[in-house]
Scaffold this motif. Sequence first.
Motif, PDB file in Angstrom:
ATOM      1  N   GLN A  27       0.834  -1.200   0.000  1.00 31.82           N
ATOM      2  CA  GLN A  27       0.000   0.000   0.000  1.00 31.82           C
ATOM      3  C   GLN A  27       0.873   1.256   0.000  1.00 31.82           C
ATOM      4  O   GLN A  27       2.008   1.233   0.468  1.00 31.82           O
ATOM      5  CB  GLN A  27      -0.902   0.018   1.236  1.00 31.82           C
ATOM      6  N   GLU A  31      -2.407   5.678   1.920  1.00 28.02           N
ATOM      7  CA  GLU A  31      -3.415   4.629   1.773  1.00 28.02           C
ATOM      8  C   GLU A  31      -3.387   3.689   2.979  1.00 28.02           C
ATOM      9  O   GLU A  31      -4.427   3.282   3.499  1.00 28.02           O
ATOM     10  CB  GLU A  31      -3.142   3.846   0.489  1.00 28.02           C
ATOM     11  N   GLN A  34      -5.025   5.433   5.902  1.00 27.88           N
ATOM     12  CA  GLN A  34      -6.481   5.484   5.749  1.00 27.88           C
ATOM     13  C   GLN A  34      -7.131   4.138   6.057  1.00 27.88           C
ATOM     14  O   GLN A  34      -8.241   4.079   6.579  1.00 27.88           O
ATOM     15  CB  GLN A  34      -6.828   5.920   4.319  1.00 27.88           C
ATOM     16  N   ASN A  35      -6.424   3.045   5.756  1.00 28.08           N
ATOM     17  CA  ASN A  35      -6.991   1.707   5.967  1.00 28.08           C
ATOM     18  C   ASN A  35      -6.759   1.172   7.378  1.00 28.08           C
ATOM     19  O   ASN A  35      -7.490   0.281   7.826  1.00 28.08           O
ATOM     20  CB  ASN A  35      -6.396   0.714   4.956  1.00 28.08           C
ATOM     21  N   GLU A  54      -5.350   9.871  10.155  1.00 24.44           N
ATOM     22  CA  GLU A  54      -5.000  10.529   8.898  1.00 24.44           C
ATOM     23  C   GLU A  54      -4.561  11.975   9.105  1.00 24.44           C
ATOM     24  O   GLU A  54      -3.536  12.409   8.563  1.00 24.44           O
ATOM     25  CB  GLU A  54      -6.192  10.485   7.930  1.00 24.44           C
ATOM     26  N   VAL A  78      -1.840   9.825  -3.093  1.00 28.36           N
ATOM     27  CA  VAL A  78      -3.061   9.020  -2.987  1.00 28.36           C
ATOM     28  C   VAL A  78      -3.131   7.987  -4.096  1.00 28.36           C
ATOM     29  O   VAL A  78      -3.994   7.119  -4.102  1.00 28.36           O
ATOM     30  CB  VAL A  78      -4.324   9.916  -3.038  1.00 28.36           C
ATOM     31  N   ASP A  79      -2.186   8.055  -5.065  1.00 25.26           N
ATOM     32  CA  ASP A  79      -2.163   7.096  -6.163  1.00 25.26           C
ATOM     33  C   ASP A  79      -0.743   7.013  -6.699  1.00 25.26           C
ATOM     34  O   ASP A  79       0.029   7.976  -6.608  1.00 25.26           O
ATOM     35  CB  ASP A  79      -3.106   7.547  -7.283  1.00 25.26           C
TER      36      ASP A  79
END
Length: 646
Positions: A27, A31, A34-35, A54, A78-79
Motif C-alpha cells: 500500500q 493509503e 487510511q486503511n 490521517e 493518494v495514487d
Amino acid sequence: MTLFLHDDSFSNKVICEAEVNKLKDNQLGLEFIQNHHGEKVSLNFNKTATIFGEEEYQDFVKAQYANSRGKMKKLLLVDIPEKMIERQLNDTRYISKVVKNLLSNIVRVEGEDETTSKNVLSSNGTITNTLKQDWGLNDIWNDIIAPRFIRMNELTKSNNFGEINPNTNKFLPKVPIELQKGFNKKRIDHRHHAMDALVIACASRNHINYLNNEYAKADKKDARYDLKNILCYKKYNEGSSDNYKWIFKKPWDNFTVDAKETLQTILVSFKQNLRVINKTVNNYQKWVPQSDGTVKKEFVRQTKGDSWAVRKPMHKDTVSGIVQLRFKKIVSLSVAVDNPDWVVDKRLKQKIKELIAQNTDKKKIQKFFSDKENSWNDNDFSKVEIYYWERDKAASRVKLDESFTRERIKSITDTGIQKILNNHLNNYCNEENGKIIEHPELAFSNEGIDELNKNITNLNDGKFHQSIIKVRTYEPIGNKFNVGFKGNKKDKFVEAAKGTNLFFAIYADENGKRSYETIPLNIVIERQKQGLPSVPEKNEKGHELLFHLSPNDLVYIPNEDEKNSLDDFNTITKEQIERIYKVVSFSSYSLFLVRNNIANPIVNKVEFSALNKTEKSIEGVMIKDCCWKLNISRLGKISKVFKDKV
C-alpha cells in the motif's frame, strides 16, 4: 519501509518497525494510514505501536519534511504516479547509449570514426506511433485482438468490451471506464513486439529526419517540403477537394495486408531456465613455474572436493515437524471391548478391564451390558466414545491472524488453545436470518488479539494461560518431503517453493490412455546427480513416458483430422496458431496453460479463470489429454513434434 514500488531512492524510504512494514505490504503510505488508522500492531517484547490517524499523519509529514518536498509529496500520494520515475528515465538513457555503441561496432564501415555509426538510426515512440497510424497497423491490430474482446462480451453478457462501428462495419474493441486506468490494448498480446519491429525496420533516415523536424520547427519556414513530397501524399476527405491531410506512403502497396497475415501467423516462443544443478567451480591464484625458470601468478581451477550447486530454492522457509494427535470418536461397544485402554469414560474402562481380568470372554462382556440394555451406572453404553490417534501429521508454528475461522481452529494441535480461541470467537458472532455469522476478521485483528490476551483467564474458565500470539497447526504431509535422512533432519518436513515444479510427465499405457505426474524438485536433483534423465522413463504403474513439459514449453492441440495425418509444421495457418498454448505451471496432476500469444488478460481473473490460466482450451478441450509437445528453434520455427514416446 518503501513508499511505493520501483523507486530505490532514499526519498522513497522511511524507517519503521518490521511488523508495521509487513502490515503495510504494497500500500501507499497515506493509503495505509487510511486503511489502518488507530490500529495497534504487536511488536517484539510484548510492545505495541499505534498507527497514526490521517490528520495526525499529515501534520507529522508536513512538519518533518517541510524541507524535503519530494519526500513529503511521496508520503502524501493518494495514487501511484503513471509516468516513469527519474531512476527509470536515467537507466533507459544509459542503456540506449550503450546499445547504440555496441551496434555501431557491428555495422561501422571502414574509416568511420564517429561514436555512432551512420548505419545506426535512433527513433522514439512518437515516430513509430505516427508511422503505425498512417500505415494502417493500428486498424489491423484491432482486427487481431478483436476475438478476445468479443469473447469478453459473451462472458459478461454485455457490450462493455466493444461493438460494431456503423461507419466501418468493423468490431471496435474497448474496455469499461472503471477498467481503463493503466490498460493498454497493445500490451495484452506478445505480437506487438513484432509489429513495432516491423515499423522500425521499414522506417528510413528520411522518416526520422522529417518527423523530428516537424516536432521541432517554430514556423512554416523551417518545414522540410523536400522530404514531405518524397515521403507523403495528400489524403482528401470525402466530398472535399480542399480538405486534406498529409499521410506517409506505405513501404509497398500491399504492406498492410502482408503485415496482418504475417502477424496472425507468428509463433511466439519463450526463453526457459531449467538449470537445476551444476558442478561448483572455484578458481584461485597460484604461482606457476614457467619454461624459462621464472614463476608467474595465474588463475588455476580447483579440482579437488568438487560438489554440486543447486540453482533453485530447495523448499519454502517454513519447516514442519511430525506429530501424533489424539482425537475422539464414537464406536460400538464391541470395538471398545477389544481396545479398553482407548475408552474415554474411566468407569467403563475400569469395568471392562475388571471383566477381562476375570477371564471373561468378549461375548460374555457384551452380554453383561446387553442384559442391562446397554445401560450401566445410569449411562447408555450402546455407543462408546474412544480415543484414536492420527499419525504422520506435519505441524508448524504460525502467527494468529484473521484466517482462523472455526474450521481452521480445529487444525490447532493444542485442544486447550482451541477452547480459548473458540470462546473468544463466540464474542464476535451475530445471528442473521437464523444463521450464526462469525467474524474472525474482527476477533483476530490486532485489536481483537489484544482483547483476547487481556481476557485470556476468563476465556480459559478462570485458569491462567500465557498470551497467545502464535499457534501450532497441523496438516497432512501431502507433498512435503524430508529435509534430510540423518539425525533430526529426517523428522523435519518442508514443501516445494513456488516456481520449482519444472517437469510435468505425461505417460501412456499400452492402450494409449494418458496419466500424469509432477516430478518434485528433490527427485529431479537426485536423478541429475546420478546422471539420469530428469524424468523417469516409466512411472510406478509401468506406463511409458510420452514426453515431459516444463514452464514456457509450447504444446499443440490437434483436431480429429490431424491426429493421424499431420506431419508438416513448416507452414502454419492462422487457425493452427490459435491452437498452440504455452505451459504456465502445474502441480500434482493438473496442467495450466495460456494461448502462446497472450501477454496479459483483458480483465484480471475474469478472462481466463481466477488464476489467469486454464486447463482447457478456449474451445473447451482438456489440453493435457490430447496435446503434442513442440520443440522451437531460436528463430521461432518448429523443429520437432513429440506425439509418441521420446
